[in-house]
Design a protein around this motif. Structure first.
Motif, PDB file in Angstrom:
ATOM      1  N   ASP A  60      14.027 -43.309 -12.159  1.00 45.96           N
ATOM      2  CA  ASP A  60      12.804 -43.092 -11.370  1.00 45.96           C
ATOM      3  C   ASP A  60      12.190 -44.398 -10.879  1.00 45.96           C
ATOM      4  N   GLY A  61      13.028 -45.343 -10.569  1.00 50.62           N
ATOM      5  CA  GLY A  61      12.522 -46.596 -10.017  1.00 50.62           C
ATOM      6  C   GLY A  61      12.174 -47.653 -11.050  1.00 50.62           C
ATOM      7  N   GLN A  62      12.326 -47.321 -12.327  1.00 48.17           N
ATOM      8  CA  GLN A  62      12.041 -48.346 -13.359  1.00 48.17           C
ATOM      9  C   GLN A  62      13.176 -49.346 -13.479  1.00 48.17           C
ATOM     10  N   CYS A  91      16.900 -48.078  -7.965  1.00 47.50           N
ATOM     11  CA  CYS A  91      16.591 -46.641  -7.915  1.00 47.50           C
ATOM     12  C   CYS A  91      16.808 -45.935  -9.260  1.00 47.50           C
TER      13      CYS A  91
END
Ligand code: F2R
Ligand code: MG
Ligand code: MG
Ligand code: MG
Length: 341
Positions: free
Chosen positions: A123-125, A120
């Motif tokens: 931003d999810g990267q 998470c």
């Protein structure tokens, strides 16, 4: 004592002294003159009364060692627990700014999937930091990818950890003065090519199907393969090679794709001369000096063995005895596994 035990000790003590000595300069935005580095590492530290403290690089390496030796196997949930325990016990060891959030969520939520908090991040990267690679030496023989994913979901953070583990593993199998740098590089390229092919395939799959849940945005422009290939050209320059060129080629920052190639290169360029040259060289590159020197130290220590680590460094750095005890226990585990395999 077996040669391999010397090398296991060299790996962990090498990583430790690189961290302790390199931390003196962590974050300097310039290349350090060789004389300045050696004046510190070979002379000034003699006057130190207190042990030179280790940082998060070693704190996390120790957590891995603790889990491995207590569980007597690789167990990712136990690894995560040890990271969390270690972080909350001593949060001021200089951890990366974002990784504390992962530990907090792991502690508060104890998620079924322990890689969720890391996935998470950003931003999810996921984090592309070098924090997975910097701690990975004890699992060089086991499962580097799994371990990286507890805190670093970004593909470049994961590949960096795997390549660092691979470099340590290869160095354990070599005996000084036999270091064929071209062969070492070719073997690493093979591993990196496979990892980058998988990375391409998985990002294409995500683009095809759209993302479900957590988005992923792998940075396609970063190529470990390209950087590793460039090592041959740089090594061919010998002593005429300018550190500036090395930093321009690999970078020296907190990103795994900078620090890992810089560390591997420090070993290949100077580690064949001596253990201490590889550490001093890694520090001289500036930037993330504790982490680059720690990773170079793990590889170089695996190659040379613990007897080649200067006595001065072993006597001044915090936690050397514990590193040796952990190496002994992991070696025992390694021997037991050989018997049952
Ligand atoms: N943190 C440090 N050094 C800073 C100064 C410490 C000082 N001495 C003190 O005591 O205060 N060093 C340690 O951190 C590095 C390992 O970091 P790790 O574990 O990878 O942490 P994190 O937070 O996951 O990532 C580091 C930073 O990178 C940026 N970042 C990562 N992924 C990103 C993304 N996808 N997008 C944007 N930025 C991203 C963030 O700024 C993260 O905080 C080692 O050097 C260790 O020695
Ligand atoms: Mg550190
Ligand atoms: Mg425990
Ligand atoms: Mg660092």
């Amino acid at each position: 004592m077996s040669r391999m035990l010397h090398k296991f000790r060299g790996t962990l003590v090498g990583a430790l002294v690189g961290d302790c000595l390199g931390s003196h300069y962590e974050g300097v935005p310039y290349i350090l003159p060789w004389r300045e580095v050696t004046d510190y590492t070979l002379t000034k530290i003699k006057d130190k009364k207190e042990p030179i403290p280790y940082t998060d690089d070693t704190a996390m390496t120790r957590a891995i060692c603790k889990s491995l030796t207590e569980q007597k196997k690789y167990d990712n949930r136990s690894m995560a627990q040890e990271f969390v325990e270690e972080f909350f016990r001593e949060p001021h060891r200089g951890y990366g700014a974002a990784v504390g959030t992962v530990f907090k969520r792991l502690q508060d939520e104890n998620p079924e999937d322990i890689t969720l908090p890391a996935r998470c991040q950003f931003d999810g990267q996921g984090s592309y930091g070098n924090g997975a690679a910097m701690r990975i030496s004890p699992v060089a023989l086991l499962n580097a990818r799994k371990n990286a994913l507890i805190t670093h979901a970004h593909i470049n953070g994961v590949i960096g950890a795997i390549l660092q583990a691979e470099a340590v593993f290869k160095a354990l199998l070599l005996e000084p003065p036999n270091l064929d740098t071209d062969k070492f590089i070719d073997q690493l390229i093979e591993v990196a090519e496979k990892l980058e092919k998988d990375k391409e395939a998985s990002s294409e799959k995500k683009e095809d199907s759209g993302h479900s849940g957590i988005p992923s945005h792998p940075n396609k422009t970063v190529s470990y393969v390209k950087k590793i290939k460039e090592m041959k050209e740089l090594l061919s320059k010998g002593d005429a090679l300018e550190p500036k060129t090395v930093v321009e080629t690999f970078g020296n920052g907190i990103r795994a794709e900078e620090a890992v190639p810089a560390a591997i290169f420090s070993f290949l360029h100077k580690g064949k001369v001596s253990f201490d040259e590889s550490i001093n060289y890694a520090i001289s590159l500036g930037g993330d000096t504790d982490t680059i020197a720690s990773m170079a130290g793990a590889i170089s220590g695996a190659y040379w063995g613990v007897n080649e680590v200067p006595e001065l460094w072993k006597s001044k750095c915090e936690g050397v005895e514990e590193a040796i005890e952990f190496a002994n226990k992991i070696y025992e585990l390694h021997e037991q596994r050989k018997e049952t395999d």
